[in-house]
Enzyme design. Sequence first.
Site, mmCIF file in Angstrom:
data_model
loop_
_atom_site.group_PDB
_atom_site.id
_atom_site.type_symbol
_atom_site.label_atom_id
_atom_site.label_comp_id
_atom_site.label_asym_id
_atom_site.label_seq_id
_atom_site.Cartn_x
_atom_site.Cartn_y
_atom_site.Cartn_z
ATOM 1 N N HIS A 1 0.964 -0.839 0.020
ATOM 2 C CA HIS A 1 -0.054 -0.223 -0.282
ATOM 3 C C HIS A 1 1.075 1.153 -0.176
ATOM 4 O O HIS A 1 0.533 2.071 -0.757
ATOM 5 C CB HIS A 1 -0.998 -0.002 1.047
ATOM 6 C CG HIS A 1 -2.146 -0.752 0.616
ATOM 7 N ND1 HIS A 1 -2.349 -2.021 0.917
ATOM 8 C CD2 HIS A 1 -3.461 -0.273 0.761
ATOM 9 C CE1 HIS A 1 -4.082 -2.283 0.374
ATOM 10 N NE2 HIS A 1 -4.614 -1.247 0.336
ATOM 11 N N LYS B 1 -10.308 -7.823 8.134
ATOM 12 C CA LYS B 1 -10.795 -7.517 9.059
ATOM 13 C C LYS B 1 -10.891 -6.234 9.698
ATOM 14 O O LYS B 1 -9.839 -6.070 9.456
ATOM 15 C CB LYS B 1 -10.704 -8.870 9.406
ATOM 16 C CG LYS B 1 -9.056 -8.760 10.119
ATOM 17 C CD LYS B 1 -9.019 -9.732 11.286
ATOM 18 C CE LYS B 1 -7.472 -9.035 11.364
ATOM 19 N NZ LYS B 1 -6.680 -10.021 13.087
#
Lengths: 279, 177
Positions: free
Chosen positions: B38, B103
């Site tokens: 990222h 999650k």
Amino acid sequence: MRELDAKEITDNIKEMCIEANLTLSEDMRDAIDKAERDETSPLGKRVLGQLQENLKVAKEDRIPICQDTGMAVVFIEIGQDVHINGNLEEAINEGVRLGYTEGYLRKSVVRHPLDRVNTGDNTPAIIHYSIVPGEEVKITIAPKGFGSENMSKVCMLKPADGVEGVKKAVIEAVAAAGPNACPPLVVGVGIGGTFEKCALLAKKALTRSFDKRPSDKMIKDLEDELLEKINKSGLGPAGLGGSVTALKVNIETYPTHIAGLPVAINMCCHVNRHVTRSI
Amino acid sequence: MKEYKISLPICENDIDTLQAGDYVYLTGTVYTARDAAHLRMYEAAGRGEDLPFDIKGSVIYYLGPSPAREGQVIGSAGPTTSGRMDKYTPTLLDMGLKAMIGKGRRSPEVIESMKKNGAVYFAAVGGAGALLSKCIKSAEVIAYDDLGTEAIRKLYVEDLPVITVIDREGNNLYDSV
């Protein structure tokens, strides 16, 4: 004086790293089975069913239970009548290196917290040594994932906060962890000591088998009360709602200073891995 | 709780239909990316460079798998905590990212950006990586190979079970429990 070759420690640690990542201890498996039976939310039950199935697949196909095969935390108790031939720290790290490379485990360790270059072999381990009477060496390997580690906490409470303050700290830490720490959780709590001692107690609490209860009645009752309160929170499996948020609260205590009440909460997910061997 | 089978790339109609709480089986291509990937994509975007895959309409799975044994497609392959990607996510959503699998909680900035861009957030069950790996039929590193487990992988998944946690309206299942 017993002589022990460092290579024997390496060989054992290698095997233990692999074993810990493929199978959970019986008390953990039983706790997950019980959770699946007890859970009241249909979605929660479904999540717990997946966790049961996951344990089966992991064992049969030798795939790690969780892809975060953790940073290798090693507790090593060395009998004072043992002499180890070789470099102990290197032997431990070599065991971790071999276990993680040959066991198809993930390499999750970076060489520096700020430059963040992966060491490529999951070393170094986090090693806690203690010297004990006797001529045995007892090793516990507890690979720790960071989804839950990141949600852990140390609170330096005041003596006046008392047991109510401890309860509040634990309940608030679980609420703050929410879905991030992968509930149902095992909550390791350390009370007393110093700043670093209570954190270590909390970590050690996670490695205690569920059937071994504290001899101190007050602490045993506190474990039960906290578990009940946490499970009333409704967070549930995977944080998606339900009646099972934690499988167990394990508390360890130590004497502390007249001015302090340190409390550490070490969160662990439902993949609470630990393997112990005496050699 | 409704159940759907959805093919990827995810279409606008599916994004509109899904509501927080829906159980979904995903089939199609997803790309893995976690912290280090990222950061690199975010920096590349800042320099106006192309990303390693076409982000428009894509799905990112926050995953760093364990290594595959001989004969296995991938090792353990469950979700990592999504919140660590929050700093970079609005930029990727603005570039066309349509769904994320992970999650844990997301930041208000991510949720706002999801509403603005029309995207959904799914949770896979954390700690069920061995089981979830069985849904992955192919895996190929397509970028940042030097990052090891954090490299970007193109996966083909079949009936990957996920739960819609945040829908395009910003309804959040975690807030309702």
